[in-house]
Write an enzyme that holds these catalytic residues in place. Structure first.
Site, PDB file in Angstrom:
ATOM      1  CE  LYS A   1      -4.394  -1.449   2.007  1.00  0.00           C
ATOM      2  NZ  LYS A   1      -5.398  -1.274   2.918  1.00  0.00           N
TER       3      LYS A   1
ATOM      4  CG  ASP B   1      -8.427   1.178   2.912  1.00  0.00           C
ATOM      5  OD1 ASP B   1      -9.523   0.447   2.551  1.00  0.00           O
ATOM      6  OD2 ASP B   1      -7.499   1.117   3.135  1.00  0.00           O
TER       7      ASP B   1
ATOM      8  N   GLY C   1      -6.029   2.906  18.301  1.00  0.00           N
ATOM      9  CA  GLY C   1      -4.990   2.477  17.554  1.00  0.00           C
ATOM     10  C   GLY C   1      -4.495   3.388  16.581  1.00  0.00           C
ATOM     11  CB  ALA C   2      -1.832   5.279  15.936  1.00  0.00           C
ATOM     12  N   GLY C   3      -2.286   2.435  13.761  1.00  0.00           N
ATOM     13  CA  GLY C   3      -1.592   1.719  12.514  1.00  0.00           C
ATOM     14  C   GLY C   3      -1.837   2.035  11.086  1.00  0.00           C
TER      15      GLY C   3
ATOM     16  CB  ALA D   1      -6.429  -0.010   9.574  1.00  0.00           C
TER      17      ALA D   1
ATOM     18  CB  THR E   1       3.696   3.068  19.926  1.00  0.00           C
ATOM     19  OG1 THR E   1       3.599   1.354  20.051  1.00  0.00           O
ATOM     20  CG2 THR E   1       4.995   3.525  19.932  1.00  0.00           C
TER      21      THR E   1
ATOM     22  NE  ARG F   1       2.485   2.569  13.636  1.00  0.00           N
ATOM     23  CZ  ARG F   1       2.093   1.553  13.514  1.00  0.00           C
ATOM     24  NH1 ARG F   1       1.688   0.633  14.537  1.00  0.00           N
ATOM     25  NH2 ARG F   1       2.001   0.919  12.460  1.00  0.00           N
TER      26      ARG F   1
HETATM   27  P1  ATR Z   1      -2.810  -2.116  10.498  1.00  0.00           P
HETATM   28  O1  ATR Z   1      -2.119  -1.549   9.329  1.00  0.00           O
HETATM   29  O2  ATR Z   1      -3.765  -3.251  10.242  1.00  0.00           O
HETATM   30  O3  ATR Z   1      -3.525  -0.918  11.243  1.00  0.00           O
HETATM   31  P2  ATR Z   1      -0.391  -2.143  12.168  1.00  0.00           P
HETATM   32  O4  ATR Z   1       0.006  -1.172  11.497  1.00  0.00           O
HETATM   33  O5  ATR Z   1       0.579  -3.291  12.504  1.00  0.00           O
HETATM   34  O6  ATR Z   1      -1.776  -2.793  11.407  1.00  0.00           O
HETATM   35  O7  ATR Z   1      -1.045  -1.577  13.620  1.00  0.00           O
HETATM   36  C1  ATR Z   1      -1.587  -2.122  14.465  1.00  0.00           C
HETATM   37  C2  ATR Z   1      -2.181  -1.350  15.538  1.00  0.00           C
HETATM   38  O8  ATR Z   1      -2.752  -2.293  16.616  1.00  0.00           O
HETATM   39  C3  ATR Z   1      -1.443  -0.470  16.216  1.00  0.00           C
HETATM   40  O9  ATR Z   1      -2.199   0.743  16.421  1.00  0.00           O
HETATM   41  C4  ATR Z   1      -0.732  -1.211  17.356  1.00  0.00           C
HETATM   42  O10 ATR Z   1      -0.241  -0.576  18.218  1.00  0.00           O
HETATM   43  P3  ATR Z   1       1.310  -0.079  18.338  1.00  0.00           P
HETATM   44  O11 ATR Z   1       1.372   1.079  17.303  1.00  0.00           O
HETATM   45  O12 ATR Z   1       1.650   0.294  19.753  1.00  0.00           O
HETATM   46  O13 ATR Z   1       2.059  -1.249  17.862  1.00  0.00           O
HETATM   47  C5  ATR Z   1      -2.033  -2.173  17.896  1.00  0.00           C
HETATM   48  N1  ATR Z   1      -1.684  -3.285  18.757  1.00  0.00           N
HETATM   49  C6  ATR Z   1      -1.322  -4.309  18.216  1.00  0.00           C
HETATM   50  N2  ATR Z   1      -1.133  -5.265  19.303  1.00  0.00           N
HETATM   51  C7  ATR Z   1      -1.313  -4.572  20.336  1.00  0.00           C
HETATM   52  C8  ATR Z   1      -1.577  -4.731  21.782  1.00  0.00           C
HETATM   53  N3  ATR Z   1      -1.335  -5.996  22.381  1.00  0.00           N
HETATM   54  N4  ATR Z   1      -2.044  -3.692  22.587  1.00  0.00           N
HETATM   55  C9  ATR Z   1      -2.206  -2.503  22.390  1.00  0.00           C
HETATM   56  N5  ATR Z   1      -2.348  -2.219  20.800  1.00  0.00           N
HETATM   57  C10 ATR Z   1      -1.838  -3.147  19.942  1.00  0.00           C
END
Ligand code: ATR
Length: 280
Positions: A71, A107, A133-135, A137, A159, A162
């Site tokens: 992506k 999206d 969440g801040a990944g 998606a 985190t 992020r």
């Molecule tokens: P995507 O592109 O699908 O969003 P990603 O970029 O890997 O995937 O993001 C995953 C998200 O889930 C992130 O916000 C991640 O938090 P971090 O940025 O701190 O890694 C969150 N996440 C995954 N496992 C987690 C956990 N055990 N507790 C809290 N947040 C979690």
């Protein structure tokens, strides 16, 4: 040249690609609307992405969806990028026009259309949104909510840095909240979204206290396996309206299909059941 006379080709590129539901979605629409065309899953290794995209038009492709891990790279390789895709920092819908590569992101559209479908009275501008969440998606979800008029967006991520980067990139009335106190952000929230991978099959559940959320808040998840995640179960138990995440996947596919095959496709229960493997 025979290529120009062929029916249009499209597909989804990723690495690996076997889990993608996109061929089911587009295949169902091709059949439903009697469109002469093809849509397949194509495994493209990261090091082959550029040559794939540069040759695609000559191979008869009108466009492709991009999934993990392409992506961001697809965006960087494109000749033209929509402002929204640029802001999100990722492209999921790539079109080929002549030798030009055009990158878009649908999206955010898919996220909003899913909520409109699942909760017709919901409005982004009715109150603060909480995004967990801040990944990757999350970037599309945050852009969607801000652009749809959310007056305030509270962003919490394990985190913190992020979340801060995301807030800077997307812009708008976003405040970053510390992950351990995310439950406090539920106070007064109109919309609560899980964009973390927590709750996905094989992952631990998202355990967040929703007691401070108003009774009329809407909760939604971008995870759709399982369809009703532990977070949505929790929201339901709290008496909140919920919308599952499957529709985001289905609706994000619409603009590509329309552009490539010239028909406006519909998302309905039949398609939902098909994608869930419950029929068709
Ligand atoms: P995507 O592109 O699908 O969003 P990603 O970029 O890997 O995937 O993001 C995953 C998200 O889930 C992130 O916000 C991640 O938090 P971090 O940025 O701190 O890694 C969150 N996440 C995954 N496992 C987690 C956990 N055990 N507790 C809290 N947040 C979690």
């Amino acid at each position: 040249m025979s290529v120009t006379q062929r029916s249009p080709r499209a597909g989804v590129i990723g690495y690996p690609i076997s889990h993608s539901k996109s061929p089911i979605i587009h295949g169902a629409w091709l059949q439903r609307y009697g469109v002469q065309g093809e849509y397949t899953a194509i495994e493209v290794r990261p090091e082959k992405l550029e040559s794939f995209l540069r040759n695609a038009s000559r191979e008869g492709f009108v466009g492709v969806n991009a999934t993990i891990p392409h992506k961001e790279a697809a965006l960087a390789l494109a000749d033209e990028v929509t402002p929204l895709a640029r802001r999100i920092g990722a492209a999921n819908t790539i079109s080929f026009e002549g030798d030009r590569i055009l990158a878009d992101n649908t999206d955010a559209f898919g996220f909003l259309e899913n909520l409109k479908d699942g909760a017709p009275n919901w409005r982004a501008d009715s109150g603060p949104a909480v995004v967990l969440g801040a990944g990757g998606a999350a970037r599309a979800v945050v852009a969607a909510l801000i652009d749809a008029g959310a007056p305030e967006l509270r962003l919490a991520n394990r985190t913190r840095s992020r979340a801060e980067t995301l807030a800077m990139d997307i812009g708008g009335p976003i405040s970053v909240i510390d992950w351990p106190v995310a439950a406090e952000a539920m106070d007064g929230a109109a919309t609560i979204v899980n964009t973390t991978s927590l709750g996905m099959k094989g992952q631990p559940p998202l355990e967040i206290d929703l007691s401070a959320a108003p009774d009329d808040a809407l909760a939604t998840d971008i995870v759709y396996v399982p369809l009703i995640t532990p977070f949505l179960e929790r929201a339901q138990a709290r008496g909140l309206r919920i919308v599952d995440g499957l529709g985001m996947l289905l609706h994000q596919a619409r603009p590509g299909f329309e552009r490539w095959f010239g028909r406006t496709p519909e998302v309905d229960d039949e398609l939902r059941h098909l994608v869930l493997g419950e029929g068709g």
